[in-house]
Write a protein that holds these residues in place. Structure first.
Motif, PDB file in Angstrom:
ATOM      1  N   ARG A 113       0.828  -1.213   0.000  1.00  0.00           N
ATOM      2  CA  ARG A 113       0.000   0.000   0.000  1.00  0.00           C
ATOM      3  C   ARG A 113       0.857   1.256   0.000  1.00  0.00           C
ATOM      4  O   ARG A 113       0.426   2.312  -0.421  1.00  0.00           O
ATOM      5  CB  ARG A 113      -0.937  -0.011   1.209  1.00  0.00           C
ATOM      6  N   SER A 114       2.081   1.114   0.486  1.00  0.00           N
ATOM      7  CA  SER A 114       2.966   2.275   0.564  1.00  0.00           C
ATOM      8  C   SER A 114       4.397   1.784   0.402  1.00  0.00           C
ATOM      9  O   SER A 114       4.837   0.926   1.160  1.00  0.00           O
ATOM     10  CB  SER A 114       2.770   2.953   1.930  1.00  0.00           C
ATOM     11  N   TYR A 117      -9.274  -0.631  -3.101  1.00  0.00           N
ATOM     12  CA  TYR A 117      -8.129  -0.971  -2.255  1.00  0.00           C
ATOM     13  C   TYR A 117      -8.107  -2.449  -1.902  1.00  0.00           C
ATOM     14  O   TYR A 117      -7.059  -3.017  -1.646  1.00  0.00           O
ATOM     15  CB  TYR A 117      -8.155  -0.130  -0.974  1.00  0.00           C
ATOM     16  N   VAL A 134       4.002  10.470  -4.033  1.00  0.00           N
ATOM     17  CA  VAL A 134       4.082  11.683  -3.208  1.00  0.00           C
ATOM     18  C   VAL A 134       5.432  11.759  -2.510  1.00  0.00           C
ATOM     19  O   VAL A 134       6.123  10.753  -2.349  1.00  0.00           O
ATOM     20  CB  VAL A 134       2.980  11.723  -2.130  1.00  0.00           C
ATOM     21  N   GLU A 174       7.211  12.773   1.042  1.00  0.00           N
ATOM     22  CA  GLU A 174       6.949  13.040   2.454  1.00  0.00           C
ATOM     23  C   GLU A 174       8.269  13.379   3.107  1.00  0.00           C
ATOM     24  O   GLU A 174       9.232  12.618   2.990  1.00  0.00           O
ATOM     25  CB  GLU A 174       6.340  11.806   3.129  1.00  0.00           C
ATOM     26  N   ARG A 202      11.313  11.190   1.734  1.00  0.00           N
ATOM     27  CA  ARG A 202      11.289  10.056   0.812  1.00  0.00           C
ATOM     28  C   ARG A 202      10.236  10.293  -0.256  1.00  0.00           C
ATOM     29  O   ARG A 202       9.291  11.066  -0.050  1.00  0.00           O
ATOM     30  CB  ARG A 202      10.979   8.780   1.582  1.00  0.00           C
ATOM     31  N   VAL A 215       7.414   8.333  -2.255  1.00  0.00           N
ATOM     32  CA  VAL A 215       6.723   7.108  -1.925  1.00  0.00           C
ATOM     33  C   VAL A 215       5.586   6.867  -2.902  1.00  0.00           C
ATOM     34  O   VAL A 215       4.984   7.800  -3.436  1.00  0.00           O
ATOM     35  CB  VAL A 215       6.275   7.155  -0.439  1.00  0.00           C
ATOM     36  N   ASN A 266       2.042   5.263  -3.282  1.00  0.00           N
ATOM     37  CA  ASN A 266       0.909   4.878  -2.442  1.00  0.00           C
ATOM     38  C   ASN A 266      -0.269   4.451  -3.304  1.00  0.00           C
ATOM     39  O   ASN A 266      -0.493   4.990  -4.377  1.00  0.00           O
ATOM     40  CB  ASN A 266       0.455   6.067  -1.594  1.00  0.00           C
ATOM     41  N   TRP A 267      -1.048   3.525  -2.776  1.00  0.00           N
ATOM     42  CA  TRP A 267      -2.282   3.153  -3.459  1.00  0.00           C
ATOM     43  C   TRP A 267      -3.153   4.371  -3.693  1.00  0.00           C
ATOM     44  O   TRP A 267      -3.181   5.305  -2.888  1.00  0.00           O
ATOM     45  CB  TRP A 267      -3.106   2.177  -2.607  1.00  0.00           C
TER      46      TRP A 267
END
Lengths: 146, 186, 572, 285, 293, 340
Positions: free
Chosen positions: F65-66, F236, F247, F249, F256, F258, F260-261
């Protein structure tokens, strides 16, 4: 002052522009010494301080956070601090339910005339936090999220 | 002048530096007329660190500890407390003014009495004090003075020759010893 | 990459002593987004500002961080500088490395580290700042002046003369304030009323001034340029439009035993009364608590007497709304209550001075009335207890002020001067009298002030004792004043006929509540806070609200007179 | 109602008349006095003049005894004792370190939580109305000068009792008894107290001023609530008169004496007959 | 009862009093009832009513797609109606802009066919809607129209929470760490909630990012604090978020902690009374502040 | 000829994998009784039977998911980037349903089309999937309608079939599967586990594809999806949905990037930098989801982006899923529902 581990607490203070910020200025003008561990973030009013800021503060590695503004009745915007008072009452309950370490979250009313109170409050909070040590529980979840 | 720290700690909590010499202490002092140095002057001497002169004054022995000066001080200086400290230092260092040394003698006798009995034995104290004072000053009137009152006191049942004693006198002595231990002094 | 300029100020030694400026400059130069970092001894000075302007233009800065004092001090200064250099002023922020750092920390290493942190935070803020442009809103060109004492009157006249409408609100039945009751004023010894009363009349008649006497501020809403003020017009029981001020009513009023507020209890007044002969408006008011009609339902003599039909026992408080664009607060002062009971728990009374217990121990304002030609004794000095002329008067300075233990710590500023004046007034009237003054320091800074005090001592023979009075008692009809003369180093006892206490100045009753209604800051003593004592002395932190007079700090009469000029300039 | 009781050395010594008088009043008013077990001297002026630590330790021992025995409020009729006890209690409450140190020195755990009160406060707690309703013998022609001396109200920040400059609490009680207290100037001036023995000249001078002002203010007696004041004004009154060649003849009553008289007790029951200056005519019974 | 309901709706549509009825339909008897939008009188037979009608239809009132249909009639249970009260207090609709059809809960689903997530019914505060234009049915015998509106049964309402609070803070933190680590940030909790009507949610804002969008424990904690706290004094306890959560996170407990503090500190219960000023947005000078120095 | 393994031995085998440091994913009971695929700490957590399908899918094994794709650090005015190594920890998914496993070959297309996703591929290579053939199904299941079934072997490396008396038949499908159970099974020719037929076929994908091609602007979309609340519970938990967002963060020190879903059902999903949103209403987003699964993806990769697991419907707070949408479309296509 630091203990054997050299731990110096990081504390962030969200203060209102009209009372506590000026209280801190007064502490300066009167040369009232306090520990250098606190970083002040100036906001218009305690009523403006978003609770997300507190969470963000811990996410960014703070060991304690302070929210401080005008005494009841003294708000520059009439009632911002009354609204804040309500909100923080509820918010603290939520954080408590979540298992936050509540003695890392401090609230105060400090007026523009209370330089002395500002000094004492900052000193006490720093010492208390130093005694608590780093906020490991929160740092762990931040580590786990990298 | 002895080490500053000692003086500082002796006057700790009395905020000597706050005095701005307004004289309200002197104005209200019931015995200022008898003093060689005024209360405000004594505080000033302490401010300046000139303790020798303050300790040697008769004024500190005239003080009746009535607390008027402390109560009225607009700067919350504990003037009576400062005089207490001056008396203590003066007594410890043997600087007490000769003419008023009997006040010191009396107070020492008083404490000694309590140390032994736990409570005050007035007859014993009076006798002891008079004798001591007499030996020091050869002051016959003083020796005689209150003796005239004694029969009347006896008559009124106000004097007990034997006096009361505390049951646990040992503990009183231990308390005294702990408080007078050098190094950890007042 | 952003282009932020960082300007670190030494503030002379104030910052440079505790913060390693060179190290901080080198460190912050490395912060991402920082284009240049420089330091200078006095950043707020002209050359300092010029450096900021020059860098903005040459480095094409997109944001500026000034690391110096509190933004409450100089943010406006630096924003103005940036604006002249073509940078939107809202892209300028300040890092407070003086009040929040160099002044409160001693460890140079830690203070430097903190200063760098504070600058880093501020750079972060500027990076997210956006240019803002001021908006324009319509404003009401009308001012409210709260308080009709000398400061308020002058403010109202100044603004009114400048062509703007003024709403003047005074809570007493007449304007005039404390000054109306004074005898002569220092350092000229000219008649207070001669100066004030023409101005009072002018105020009452000015076409641009709308006067609400016997009225109070109920609430204030709105913002600069657009305040909506609700005024409570207290029931006066007199229709002031119908009333002619002829005096038939108060001369006939049978209730005559109420202590006069204007004479501070040295004389009595009737239930329907004019506070003083020169009152503006020259209209009476009925004291409901003293009036027989109100108490018993009988009487009504005034009603019968009044030809104009101006008396109305049914009168009620009225709420009136006024719209104004600016507010000037001139709420004034009161004397420290020397008696035993205190309204404020932090203060305690001066039982040792016997005020309230001995009739001949009076306050300085009472002495003003005693020596005023318009006073209860027509200006003759007679002591209150028996009307005898006091042959020995003791004046005591610093009563309630400069007293951390039970009074207030500040110096009331004007007492030294008026006490000297009192001795002169007294000596001018009682030639064989003795005037003793107990003082701690003589504070006579001002044009002709020191000379004035010296005159009291040298020419008029006032006897000054350097010391404070400890206790006043009464024995055999004399007041026994026990004090000290620290210059001689002995206690002093004076048997006096009268004692005058120079009581401290405190903000007037209700200033605190007013401050809360107006959202003004106040200090620990209740005096209203100005934005900045030097830079913005008449403005408050609430835009559009200004302060003047003794509600800001103890002041003598010439002070508000001078300050009004600035205020007038500020209002529009 | 019951109070703890710390007589202090004086009331068990030359001022035993004061104790007798207090006990007599309390009996009539149904108030019990429980004397602290094996109490010791408070150290008085001598201790705080000569050894500061001792001046906390001696009272602390007594406070510790009160705490151990669960006594909440303690009457200390001697203002010197009362002040020393209050001062020590305050020092203990304010500092954890002090509590630890003193508990060690006095060999009993002490926190300083005992409420120490003077005789006036005892009467106030019993209730002035209660006393008023119990009056059998109104003291109509008594015009006392209420004498507080120094330590009843001072240092104000320590004892926190009444207004130290213009106290009225004793007057209120006396008015309830039917007496007409006079207004005078020396109510809170010091009589010389601790210097009775060591510096008599001072004491005589101060006592003279007090007696003179009381008489001059129309008082026909002085009411005190302090054994030392009593000694200086009563026992030494003849010395004062001799030295200043005057005749004061002012009877000096303890507060409990006048309360007792109004409650119907006689001179003997109140030990007024032990005083040096003869009591006034109306209390001769 | 279902006939009465269908008849009422049919009439409303026929008369043109409303343009759409928001009610419950069911595709197959074995499946959960779901929201339906009836725009024609003849479709009213599609409406159903049974113990499994959990969905809080108040959530649709503020949606632009639904608003576009015209004046709605919405079928609400007592608990759902509390949400309408809050929405009206917050000026999300005008009362005469919608028609409210109340249905009394005739039995307690918690004891009925298996939805383990119906804990809310056990401490229901309002069984029969009070502000509806029409109310169908009567509350079950033995249950009052208004349940635990006072604090008398509130203790029972918060029993689970009170029990939870007996754990140490560290244990509570560990519990939430485990619980929230399952969150994948699908935002079903937000979308089902009638109170989450913001045009743009704080978690979707990214200049700056207040809450990490990553479904890490840090981001999840921040999100659930924000979600819960934005409901402070507003959440009516309909538990739709808990029901909607695919990961079965005990969101009810978080909502309750706020409901409890609001009730205990300000004697306020969301959605009970239109006239009481909302707890957020109002204040009292007497509010306690023992936590503020 | 079949090979079998006793359930106890299977669990012991799981513990052995864990002891070897492998990551093991399987259905566990979480929270208040929800069954989720989650990393196991011990075999005792594993729940193999008694439920139709977990509330989520196994795609986290290959597509978390991440996932951090690189980190950065500010060093003065410089920015230092550091690559993150793909995670190639050996991973075994046990207890997956055939409809879960079947998603993996479908996803392989997406992550290896114009760009070869090294993170996906590393995880995929390190993952072995052991499915359990379905013995029960519910009204939400429709694997048979998308060409799969209770024992479909697509994507599985090995498959377990529940036999009586606590035995499982083990069918190795790939070499990975064979290796995994090599030496752990017992031959048992007598055991022959019957395979259920699965749910009845509910629609025809060809019909659907035709409808999707011809009815892009149909009002049916609005009518069918009116109740959709726009959450991501369907996407999901879907085994095949694979949208993600990138994105950053971080804070003043660094951070970082990352992956993400993300979900096409979110209102923000297609918002352009200009502020314009081509899919402004929920119906358009629902249409996109169905079009993508049954027309766009098949057109591009020749595979339907749906395995008929029914998880979307089960998780939907308002019971709207692929199945009822398609059923409704089929009805519209048949003309039995009038479109406004």
């Amino acid at each position: 002052m630091s203990d054997a581990t050299g731990f110096e607490p990081k504390i962030v203070a969200y203060v209102c522009n009209w009372c506590t910020y000026l209280g801190a200025d007064l502490a300066g003008t009167n040369r009232l010494e306090y520990p250098p561990n606190v970083r002040i973030v100036r906001l218009p009013c305690t009523g403006r301080i978003d609770f997300n800021l507190l969470i963000k503060t811990f996410e960014m590695g703070a060991d304690a956070v302070i929210v401080s503004g005008c005494h009841p009745g003294d708000c520059h915007y009439t009632a911002g601090n009354y609204h804040a008072r309500r909100r923080w009452t509820m918010f603290r309950e939520l954080l408590d339910t979540l298992g936050f370490e509540m003695d890392r979250i401090h609230f105060a009313w400090i007026s523009a005339a209370e330089g002395k109170k500002f000094q004492q409050f900052i000193t006490e909070t720093t010492e208390k936090t130093r005694a608590l040590g780093p906020y490991t529980a929160y740092r762990e979840i931040c580590e786990a999220s990298r | 002048m002895e080490t500053l720290e000692k003086v500082d700690s002796a006057f700790a909590g009395t905020s000597v530096e706050a005095c701005y010499q307004c004289g309200k202490c002197t104005g209200g002092c019931p015995v200022a007329g008898l003093m060689d140095l005024m209360p405000n002057q004594l505080v000033r001497l302490v401010q300046l660190g000139r303790l020798e002169k303050a300790m040697a004054s008769t004024a500190i022995w005239h003080c009746v500890s009535c607390q008027t000066c402390t109560t009225r001080c607009p700067q919350s200086v504990d003037c009576a407390g400062i005089l207490d400290v001056l008396r203590q230092m003066s007594a410890e260092q043997g600087k007490a003014a000769p003419e008023l040394r009997r006040v010191l003698v009396f107070q020492k006798a008083f404490l000694d009495n309590i140390r032994r009995n736990g409570r005050l034995n007035e007859v014993e104290l009076i006798g002891f004090f008079k004798t001591l004072a007499f030996l020091k000053d050869f002051n016959i009137p003083l020796l005689m003075k209150d003796t005239l009152l004694a029969p009347q006191l006896m008559q009124r049942g106000k004097l007990h020759v034997i006096g009361e004693k505390v049951r646990d006198r040992a503990v009183v002595r231990r308390i005294f010893d702990r408080c007078t231990k050098p190094g950890k002094g007042a | 990459m952003a282009r932020i300029g960082v300007f670190i100020c030494w503030c002379g030694e104030n910052i440079a002593r505790t913060v390693d400026i060179e190290k901080a400059t080198a460190e912050v130069a490395k912060i991402p987004g920082v284009r240049c970092a420089i330091n200078y001894k006095y950043m707020c000075s002209d050359p300092g500002q010029a450096m900021v302007r020059e860098k903005i233009q040459r480095e094409k800065l997109q944001g500026v961080v000034v690391a110096s004092c509190s933004p409450h001090m100089h943010l406006k200064t630096f924003r103005a500088a940036a604006k002249t250099a073509g940078l939107n002023p809202y892209l300028v922020e300040m890092a407070n490395v003086r009040e929040h750092c160099s002044w409160v920390h001693h460890d140079k290493e830690k203070a430097t580290e903190k200063a760098i942190g504070l600058i880093r935070m501020t750079v972060g803020k500027v990076l997210r700042n956006r240019a803002l442009d001021p908006i324009k809103v319509p404003l009401t060109k009308r001012a409210l002046v709260i308080g009709g004492g000398v400061a308020g009157i002058q403010a109202a006249l100044d603004i009114a003369d400048a062509g703007c409408e003024v709403v003047l609100v005074e809570r007493e039945p007449s304007i005039g304030g404390k000054m109306a009751g004074l005898s002569e004023t220092f350092p000229t010894l000219d008649c207070s009323q001669c100066i004030l009363t023409p101005r009072m009349v002018e105020t009452g008649q000015h076409p641009n001034i709308k006067l609400y006497s016997y009225s109070e501020i109920e609430s204030v809403e709105g913002f600069v340029g657009n305040f909506k003020v609700t005024i409570r017009k207290k029931a006066r029981y007199i229709d002031i439009d119908k009333c002619t001020g002829c005096g038939e009513c108060w001369t006939k009023c049978p209730s005559k035993k109420t202590p006069s507020e204007f004479d501070y209890g040295l004389a009595n007044r009737t239930a329907i009364y004019m506070p003083f002969p020169q009152a503006v408006p020259a209209r009476p008011v009925i004291d409901k608590d003293a009036c027989i009609k109100f108490k018993t339902g009988k009487c009504g003599l005034c009603l019968k007497r009044c030809q104009a039909g101006a008396i109305n026992f049914e009168d009620e408080d009225k709420l009136i709304t006024e719209e104004v664009g600016a507010i000037v607060t001139a709420a004034g002062y009161q004397l420290y209550d020397i008696g035993k009971d205190q309204p404020n728990a932090k203060l305690s009374g001066y039982g040792e001075y016997g005020y309230g217990e001995y009739a001949d121990v009076i306050t300085s304002l009472q002495f003003e009335r005693l020596s005023s030609a318009s006073g209860p004794t027509s200006g003759e000095i007679k002591r209150p207890s028996d009307g005898e002329t006091p042959k020995k008067v003791v004046f005591v300075s610093c009563v309630g002020s400069r007293d951390n233990a039970k009074g207030i710590s500040y110096c009331s500023k004007i007492c030294c001067m008026y006490t000297a004046k009192h001795t002169m007034l007294y000596k001018h009237k009682v030639h064989d009298g003795e005037a003793h003054v107990f003082y701690m320091d003589i504070r006579a800074g001002g044009k002709n002030y020191e000379e004035f005090v010296r005159r009291a001592i040298e020419q008029d023979g006032a006897i000054y004792h350097r010391g404070r009075v400890s206790k006043i008692t009464r024995e055999n009809g004399k007041l026994i004043v026990r004090g000290a003369d620290t210059l001689v180093g002995e206690p002093v006892t004076i048997e006096a006929d009268m004692v005058v206490l120079a009581a401290a100045m405190r903000p007037a009753v209700g200033v605190l509540e007013l401050a809360q209604k107006l959202k003004l800051g106040y200090d620990e003593f209740g005096f209203l806070s100005e934005s900045h004592p030097k830079l913005r002395p008449v403005e408050t932190n609430t835009a559009g609200i200004y302060i003047c007079g003794a509600c800001q700090a103890p002041k003598d009469i010439p002070r508000p007179w001078r300050r009004r000029r600035r205020r007038r300039a500020k209002c529009w | 109602m019951e109070f703890g009781y710390y007589p202090g050395c004086a009331l068990h010594g030359s001022s035993n008349d004061y104790e007798k008088s207090i006990r007599a009043c309390m009996k009539v008013l149904n108030a019990g006095l429980k004397e602290l077990d094996d109490w010791i001297c408070c150290g008085a002026t001598a201790a705080h003049s000569l050894n500061h630590k001792l001046s906390t330790a001696l009272p602390a021992r007594n406070l510790a005894i009160a705490e151990r025995d669960g006594v909440g409020s303690v009457l200390a009729p001697c203002p010197m004792c009362s002040m020393e006890l209050i001062k020590a209690g305050r020092a203990l409450r304010e500092s954890e370190q002090m509590r630890r140190q003193m508990s060690e020195i006095v060999e009993l755990k002490v926190e300083g939580k005992t409420d120490v009160i003077n005789l006036i406060q005892v009467f106030e707690r019993i209730g002035i109305e209660t006393i008023k309703s119990a009056v059998k013998n109104p003291l109509a022609d008594l015009k006392p000068a209420c004498y507080y001396g120094c330590l009843l109200t001072r240092p104000a920040k320590v004892v926190q009792f009444d207004d130290c400059e213009r106290p009225r609490s004793m007057e209120l009680i006396l008015e309830a008894l039917g007496a007409a207290p006079v207004s005078w100037n020396y109510a809170t001036e010091c009589c010389g107290a601790g210097l009775t023995m060591a510096n008599e000249a001072t004491v005589l001078e101060l006592a003279n001023k007090i007696l003179k002002n009381a008489a001059g203010s129309g008082a026909n007696c002085i009411v005190v609530a302090c054994p030392m004041c009593h000694v200086n004004l009563d026992m030494k009154q003849s010395a004062v008169e001799r030295r200043y060649d005057t005749a004061h003849g002012l009877p000096i009553y303890y507060l409990s004496d006048v309360v007792g008289l109004a409650l119907g007790l006689n001179k003997k029951e109140l030990a007024i007959d032990k005083h040096f200056v003869c009591a006034r005519a109306q209390v001769k019974r | 009862m279902i006939d009465q309901l269908r008849q009422t709706c049919r009439k409303l549509l026929e008369e043109g009093a409303v343009k759409v009825v928001i009610g419950y339909g069911q595709d197959k008897p074995s499946m959960m009832p779901h929201p339906v939008f009836i725009t024609k009188p003849e479709e009213c037979d599609r409406l159903v009513w049974n113990d499994l009608c959990f969905a809080n239809l108040a959530a649709y009132i503020t949606r632009k797609e639904i608003k576009a249909l015209g004046k709605p009639a919405v079928i609400v249970k007592g608990c759902d109606e509390r949400a309408l009260v809050v929405l009206e207090q917050e000026s999300q609709f005008t009362r005469d802009g919608i028609y409210v059809i109340g249905v009394a809960c005739t039995s307690l689903p918690a004891s009925g066919v298996g939805n383990p997530r119906a804990a809310k019914c056990a401490s229901c505060a309002v069984r029969t809607p009070r502000y509806a234009d029409v109310t169908i049915g009567e509350a079950a015998v033995g249950s009052s129209a208004v349940g635990s509106s006072s604090c008398s049964t509130a203790d029972a309402e918060f029993a689970q929470l009170d029990e939870f609070m007996k754990k140490t803070p560290a244990e509570r933190f560990a519990y939430w760490k485990a619980e929230l680590s399952r969150c994948v940030k699908c935002y079903a909790c937000r979308e089902v909630c009638p109170m989450c009507y913001c045009n743009r949610c704080i978690v979707d804002k990214n200049r700056p990012t207040a809450i990490d969008t990553s479904a890490t424990i840090k981001g999840n904690l921040a999100w659930h604090i924000a979600r819960a706290f934005h409901q402070a004094g507003r959440c009516v306890g309909c538990d739709e978020c808990t029901r909607a959560c695919p990961a079965g996170i005990n969101l009810r407990l978080l909502n309750q902690s706020l409901a409890k503090s609001v009730e205990r500190a300000f004697a306020y219960k969301a959605g009970m009374d239109k006239e009481t000023p909302p707890v957020i947005g109002s204040y009292s000078l007497e509010d306690k502040e023992n936590f503020i120095q | 000829m079949s090979d079998v393994i006793a359930k106890d031995d299977l669990l012991r085998l799981v513990d052995q994998w864990l002891a070897e440091g492998k990551r093991v994913l399987g259905p566990v009971k979480a929270g208040d009784g929800v069954i989720l695929y989650a990393p196991l700490a011990a075999s005792s957590q594993l729940v193999l039977e008694g439920f139709v399908h977990a509330a989520n899918s196994i795609k986290e094994a290959v597509f978390p998911r991440s996932e951090t794709i690189y980190t950065y650090k500010f060093n003065g005015h410089e920015i230092e980037l550091s690559d993150v190594d793909p995670d190639s920890t050996q991973c075994i998914v046990i207890g997956a349903r055939p409809c879960d496993a079947a998603s993996l070959p479908v996803l392989d297309h997406l992550f290896n089309w114009d760009y070869k996703d090294k993170f996906y591929n590393a995880r995929r290579a390190a993952t072995t999937v052991v499915t359990v053939a379905c013995s029960e199904y519910d009204d939400n299941c429709f694997c048979t309608s998308v060409g799969l079934g209770p024992a479909a072997e697509q994507g599985s490396d090995a498959m377990l079939l529940k036999a009586p008396d606590g035995w499982y038949e083990v069918r190795a499908v790939t070499d990975k599967g064979t290796a995994l159970f090599n030496g752990k099974t017992t031959p048992a020719p007598e055991i022959k586990v019957p395979i259920s037929d699965g749910p009845a076929k509910k629609f025809d994908t060809v019909d659907i594809e035709t409808f999707l091609k011809n009815n892009y602007e149909s009002d049916a979309w609005r009518d069918i999806t009116m109740r959709c609340l726009g959450c991501g519970a369907c996407a999901y938990n879907c085994p095949t949905c694979h949208c993600f967002d990138i994105v950053d963060e971080g804070d003043a020190a660094g951070g970082r990037r990352v992956k993400n879903w993300d979900s096409c059902q979110f209102g923000q999903f297609t918002v352009h930098a200009s502020g314009h949103n081509p899919r402004a209403v929920q119906a358009q987003r629902q249409r996109q989801r169905i079009q993508h699964k049954f027309r766009i993806y098949p057109e591009k990769f020749g595979a339907i982006l749906c395995t008929g697991c029914g998880t979307c419907t089960r998780n939907c707070p308002v019971s709207l899923g692929v199945l009822n949408t398609l059923e409704a479309i089929a009805a519209v296509a048949r003309g039995s529902i009038e479109v406004k």
